[in-house]
Structure formats: structure tokens, C-alpha cells
Design a protein around this motif. Structure first.
Motif, PDB file in Angstrom:
ATOM      1  N   SER A   1      -9.508   4.901   5.975  1.00  0.00           N
ATOM      2  CA  SER A   1      -9.889   4.052   7.525  1.00  0.00           C
ATOM      3  C   SER A   1     -11.259   3.270   7.245  1.00  0.00           C
TER       4      SER A   1
ATOM      5  N   THR B   1      -5.852  -0.837   7.305  1.00  0.00           N
ATOM      6  CA  THR B   1      -4.550  -0.637   7.324  1.00  0.00           C
ATOM      7  C   THR B   1      -4.024  -0.219   5.989  1.00  0.00           C
ATOM      8  N   ARG B   2      -3.228   0.890   5.862  1.00  0.00           N
ATOM      9  CA  ARG B   2      -2.660   1.290   4.622  1.00  0.00           C
ATOM     10  C   ARG B   2      -1.537   0.350   4.283  1.00  0.00           C
TER      11      ARG B   2
ATOM     12  N   ARG C   1       1.822  -0.865   3.264  1.00  0.00           N
ATOM     13  CA  ARG C   1       2.934  -0.030   2.920  1.00  0.00           C
ATOM     14  C   ARG C   1       4.098  -0.798   2.031  1.00  0.00           C
TER      15      ARG C   1
ATOM     16  N   SER D   1       8.845   2.441  11.432  1.00  0.00           N
ATOM     17  CA  SER D   1       7.649   3.354  11.277  1.00  0.00           C
ATOM     18  C   SER D   1       6.341   2.241  11.434  1.00  0.00           C
ATOM     19  N   THR D   2       6.046   2.078  12.398  1.00  0.00           N
ATOM     20  CA  THR D   2       4.924   1.388  12.900  1.00  0.00           C
ATOM     21  C   THR D   2       3.735   2.149  12.604  1.00  0.00           C
ATOM     22  N   SER D   3       2.749   1.307  12.180  1.00  0.00           N
ATOM     23  CA  SER D   3       1.265   2.169  11.895  1.00  0.00           C
ATOM     24  C   SER D   3       0.468   1.815  13.280  1.00  0.00           C
TER      25      SER D   3
ATOM     26  N   GLU E   1      -0.668  -1.816  12.975  1.00  0.00           N
ATOM     27  CA  GLU E   1       0.257  -2.739  13.445  1.00  0.00           C
ATOM     28  C   GLU E   1       0.519  -2.844  14.766  1.00  0.00           C
TER      29      GLU E   1
END
Length: 152
Positions: free
Chosen positions: A15, A120-121, A123, A131-133, A136
């Protein structure tokens, strides 16, 4: 004109990958930075600076008390604010408790930020569509511009 930037972090190394980018932008534009860490409400898990805490025998301790975690989080965020200040960027640190996306968006509004910059990772294209981060969701819900920096 960019006067104030919110930089949310969650206590993980990934992060904080946004920090060098946010520092460069803030330094060049002369804007202030607010670093935010959101602690989830009681009972929710989150990475924190004490997640690798060990006792003197080398074994893992019991989970630290919530107040100990809160104080460690405050020190962690303050450390990052000091990194910005060492570069000549005015910075403040904030720790809030709540739902991360909600707290990020509300803090940005409360502090009258002009930009949210966060990591952001990545993906990839095979990530599950349901699957929303956090990043996002911030992008989708924010009324402010959001700068995302992909980790790695």
C-alpha cells in the motif's frame, strides 16, 4: 490547481508503493499531503505494523490489544508523514476507524482534498469480476480524481 492530496495506506508494504509518486507530485506542485490509515471496526482483520510481533523467545505473541495496534498504526502513519516532511512537503497523519472506502471518501471531503493517490494490487485480466478492491471502489465512488499506482 492541486493544493491537497489524500494518500490512504493500509499498513502493508504494497500500500505504501504510492508514497514515492505522491511525494514527487506534491513536491513539484507544492501541495500538502494527508496520509490516512483506516482501521476496520472491531472484529475485522487488517494488516498493521505489529503483525510480525514476536515475544523474546522468538515465538509469535498473542494478538496485540486493540489500543496497542491503534498506537502502532498512529506511529506508522506518522512515520510516512515524516518522510514527506523530510522532502519539504507539508504532511499530516490520520487514523480513522470504519469501513475503508467510506472513510477514505469522507476524509477526502472533510479535508477538502483535490486528489486521492493510492496503491492498487494489480490483479490482471483473470481476476474474479465480483471481487472489487478498495482502490477500485474508491475510483467508482469518488467525486475527486484518483491516481492509482500499481504495486510492483
Amino acid at each position: 490547481m492541486l493544493r491537497r492530496m489524500l494518500v490512504p495506506i493500509d499498513g502493508t508494504r504494497s500500500s505504501t508503493s504510492v508514497v514515492p509518486y505522491a511525494a514527487e507530485i506534491a513536491k513539484r506542485l507544492g501541495c500538502r499531503v494527508d496520509i490516512l490509515l483506516v482501521e476496520p471496526e472491531e472484529g475485522a482483520e487488517m494488516p498493521h505494523p505489529l503483525h510480525h510481533h514476536h515475544d523474546e523467545n522468538g515465538g509469535a505473541d498473542a494478538v496485540p490489544a486493540p489500543e496497542e495496534i491503534h498506537q502502532a498504526n498512529k506511529r506508522h502513519v506518522r512515520h510516512h508523514a515524516e518522510e514527506f516532511e523530510a522532502l519539504g512537503v507539508e504532511a499530516s497523519s490520520h487514523v480513522r476507524i470504519g469501513v475503508p472506502v467510506d472513510e477514505i471518501l469522507q476524509t477526502a471531503l472533510d479535508l477538502r482534498c483535490d486528489l486521492i493517490a493510492m496503491a492498487t494490487r494489480h490483479r490482471g485480466r483473470f481476476a474474479r469480476p465480483d471481487s472489487t478492491s478498495v482502490a477500485e471502489e474508491v475510483v467508482w465512488r469518488s467525486r475527486l480524481p484518483v491516481l492509482l499506482v500499481a504495486e510492483g
